[in-house]
Motif scaffolding. Structure first.
Motif, PDB file in Angstrom:
ATOM      1  N   ARG A   1      -7.352  -0.388   3.329  1.00 32.51           N
ATOM      2  CA  ARG A   1      -6.195   0.059   2.553  1.00 32.51           C
ATOM      3  C   ARG A   1      -6.347  -0.388   1.113  1.00 32.51           C
ATOM      4  N   THR A   2      -5.719   0.366   0.227  1.00 28.66           N
ATOM      5  CA  THR A   2      -5.639  -0.036  -1.166  1.00 28.66           C
ATOM      6  C   THR A   2      -4.256  -0.623  -1.394  1.00 28.66           C
ATOM      7  N   TYR A   3      -4.230  -1.878  -1.820  1.00 27.68           N
ATOM      8  CA  TYR A   3      -2.968  -2.565  -2.092  1.00 27.68           C
ATOM      9  C   TYR A   3      -2.712  -2.542  -3.593  1.00 27.68           C
ATOM     10  N   TYR A   4      -1.446  -2.381  -3.953  1.00 29.62           N
ATOM     11  CA  TYR A   4      -1.041  -2.352  -5.351  1.00 29.62           C
ATOM     12  C   TYR A   4      -0.146  -3.552  -5.626  1.00 29.62           C
TER      13      TYR A   4
ATOM     14  N   TYR B   1       0.855  -1.181   0.000  1.00 26.04           N
ATOM     15  CA  TYR B   1       0.000   0.000   0.000  1.00 26.04           C
ATOM     16  C   TYR B   1       0.893   1.233   0.000  1.00 26.04           C
TER      17      TYR B   1
ATOM     18  N   SER C   1      -4.862  -2.495  -8.491  1.00 30.62           N
ATOM     19  CA  SER C   1      -5.152  -2.146  -7.101  1.00 30.62           C
ATOM     20  C   SER C   1      -6.282  -3.037  -6.605  1.00 30.62           C
ATOM     21  N   SER C   2      -6.260  -3.281  -5.306  1.00 29.50           N
ATOM     22  CA  SER C   2      -7.326  -4.071  -4.700  1.00 29.50           C
ATOM     23  C   SER C   2      -7.537  -3.581  -3.276  1.00 29.50           C
ATOM     24  N   ALA C   3      -8.765  -3.705  -2.841  1.00 28.47           N
ATOM     25  CA  ALA C   3      -9.095  -3.302  -1.481  1.00 28.47           C
ATOM     26  C   ALA C   3      -8.574  -4.340  -0.509  1.00 28.47           C
TER      27      ALA C   3
ATOM     28  N   GLU D   1      -1.340   2.435 -12.636  1.00 31.21           N
ATOM     29  CA  GLU D   1      -2.582   1.669 -12.720  1.00 31.21           C
ATOM     30  C   GLU D   1      -3.316   1.985 -14.027  1.00 31.21           C
TER      31      GLU D   1
END
Length: 115
Positions: free
Chosen positions: A75-78, A26, A64-66, A57
């Motif tokens: 959090r938004t994870y990349y 994140y 990205s994923s929640a 992105e």
């Protein structure tokens, strides 16, 4: 000596992609890792980092994923995509070539001899 934002501007994407090659992360964690790996010589601004991950992105280089932090905070994870891995390799080669050319000027030499 701190590295100026101008000096590193063109390589922010490489820094981010490099970190995402090993595991998803994140934005705050990415910023902390960039500072730590640079030996505190470069601290990325949050706005610069968010712009970079959004640009990556939009280009299909990261997804990205929640997610949720251990404390329960969203959090938004990349994570890096296959296209991102290919792009990273291209940009690393570009960096090596760029550094080689700049080094020739700094060292006062040109290919095959001195100026």
């Amino acid at each position: 000596m701190a590295i100026s934002a101008d000096a590193i501007r063109g390589y922010i994407d490489v820094l981010v992609l490099s970190l995402l090659r090993t595991n998803p992360s994140y934005a705050y964690e990415l910023a902390q890792r960039i500072t730590a790996i640079s030996g505190d010589e470069y601290a990325i601004k949050q706005t610069t980092l968010y712009s970079a991950v959004k640009r990556l992105e939009a280009s299909g280089l990261v997804n990205s994923s929640a997610g949720v932090s251990p404390s329960g905070k969203p959090r938004t994870y990349y994570s890096i995509t296959d296209a991102g891995l290919i792009h990273f390799d291209v940009k690393v080669e570009e960096w090596r070539n760029t550094k080689s050319v700049v080094d020739r000027f700094i060292n006062g030499t040109i290919e095959g001899g001195t100026p």
